[in-house]
Motif scaffolding. Structure first.
Motif: not given
Length: 418
Positions: A198, A222, A224
């Motif tokens: 992340a 964030l 992924g």
């Protein structure tokens, strides 16, 4: 006497110390006087900013980075349990309905392990939060990933995936106009398995210049990132053969094309795979010559390199023949006590398979039919399964299953009940 006086004096001093300690423990744990604790720079959280406020087309332009210094008052034993990093200051934005300067009150929230009502805020650096609210605009931008380094020797990097693939930005229109894309950096140096991280992102303009603007908000904090890392392993293709009497692998020649395949996948998964089984074949059912084509069953979580998806198995059986022999030699086993058995079936045509020389030499005298009557309980005509036994030849087997008709009667010398 002086020595005794000194001893008594020492005992009195020790006793006084113990009493003082006991009183201190009592005061600290039972009465627990109130004390104060200073906590600095507690960040303010704004509830409803991404929901209610955003639904009204509004956003915070300033004030969202406000911090507050607190002086907290409460019992000493309760303050000892307080984790300063878990103190929260929450300001509610749901009552804001228009742009401009707004003043918000806030609530101090203590961790769950603190007894409600035991701690109070004795003083604070500020008692309200001033924020500037502006019109909200939104924009979706693509996310790019910069790959740093390379995977370990003997491994391959797969297709990168991002979650999400686009980033929703919120802010004032003028701030969003220059934003072209968001970028994350993934380091895969020496990776020998799939990399999942992340990552924080950065915003860039149309000239690939990094944008530093805290007024631009994002729907995600964030991103992924998943980078599959795989290797290759060559494994053989196999066929399981089931042997029987007169049908052994000594008489079978076979080939598999291709004999092996290259599997692509994570090393841990490939380590679990030693071969791929195409089918299970019974030797006694094989033809003299045949060719079988199979779709290669690909194990889960791996792929086959080079696009190979089928394999051909060619089988040749040599020195084996089949023959049908008429057999009329019957034997009964486990005949019920007091009864006699007679074969109503005159003969059976038995199909034999084995080495050619033995099958051709076999005569009916070497074969007899055995019927097990242990399952019968009463007189009458019964159909029962039989076993075919071959005497003197070890490499001949029986194909198929057989049964016969038996007439079971009460023996004539045994009295019958009325």
């Amino acid at each position: 006497m002086k020595k005794n006086d000194a001893s008594r004096k020492a005992l009195r001093i020790i006793g006084s110390i113990l009493v003082a300690i006991a009183l201190w423990i009592y005061v600290d744990t039972v009465t627990s006087p109130e004390v104060t604790l200073k906590v600095k720079n507690v960040p303010v959280e704004f509830s409803g900013e991404d929901t209610t406020l955003a639904d009204r087309g509004l956003m915070l332009l300033s004030g969202y980075d406000t911090t507050v210094d607190l002086v907290i008052k409460g019992p000493r034993n309760e303050l000892r349990k307080l984790d300063r990093s878990k103190i929260r200051i929450v300001a509610n934005t749901s009552n804001i309905k228009e742009a401009g300067s707004q003043t918000l009150t806030y609530e101090v929230v203590f961790p769950d392990n603190i007894r409600r009502g035991k701690l109070t805020v004795d003083s604070a650096s500020i008692y309200s939060i001033t924020v500037t609210v502006g019109e909200l605009d939104s924009k979706e931008v693509p996310i790019q990933c910069e790959i740093v380094g390379s995977v370990a020797d003997g491994y391959m990097a797969g297709e990168l995936t991002l979650d999400p693939e686009v980033l929703l930005l919120r802010g004032q229109r003028d701030d969003l106009l220059n934003v072209s894309y968001a970028k994350v950096r993934l380091d895969i140096t020496g990776a020998d398995k799939t990399v999942v991280q992340a990552l924080e992102f950065e915003l860039y303009d149309h000239n690939d210049v990094k944008i530093e603007n805290s007024a631009i908000r994002s729907s995600e904090k964030l991103i992924g990132v998943t980078m599959p890392v795989s290797t290759v392993k060559e494994v053989p293709l196999r066929v399981n053969f089931v042997e029987a009497v007169g049908a052994t692998m000594e008489t079978v020649d076979y080939t598999i094309s291709p004999a092996t395949v290259k599997l692509v996948g994570e090393k841990a998964r490939l380590d679990e795979i030693d071969s791929i089984v195409l089918d299970t074949l019974y030797v006694q059912d094989l033809e003299d010559s045949q060719s079988l084509t199979y779709t290669i069953p690909v194990p889960e979580d791996v792929t086959i390199a080079d696009g190979v998806d089928t394999a051909t198995v060619t089988v040749v059986v040599r020195g084996v023949t089949e023959r049908t022999l008429t057999v009329s030699r019957f034997t009964f086993e486990n005949v019920p006590e007091g009864m006699t058995a007679t074969a109503e079936t005159e003969s059976l045509n038995v199909r034999l398979r084995g080495l050619t020389a033995e099958v051709n030499a076999l005569t009916a005298e070497n074969v007899h039919i055995v019927a097990d009557l242990s399952g019968l309980t009463g007189a009458g005509v019964h159909t029962v399964p039989v076993t075919i036994r071959i005497e003197g030849y070890e490499n001949i087997g029986i194909k198929g299953s057989y049964q016969m008709v038996v007439d079971l009667k009460v023996a004539s010398d045994t009295p019958t009940e009325p």
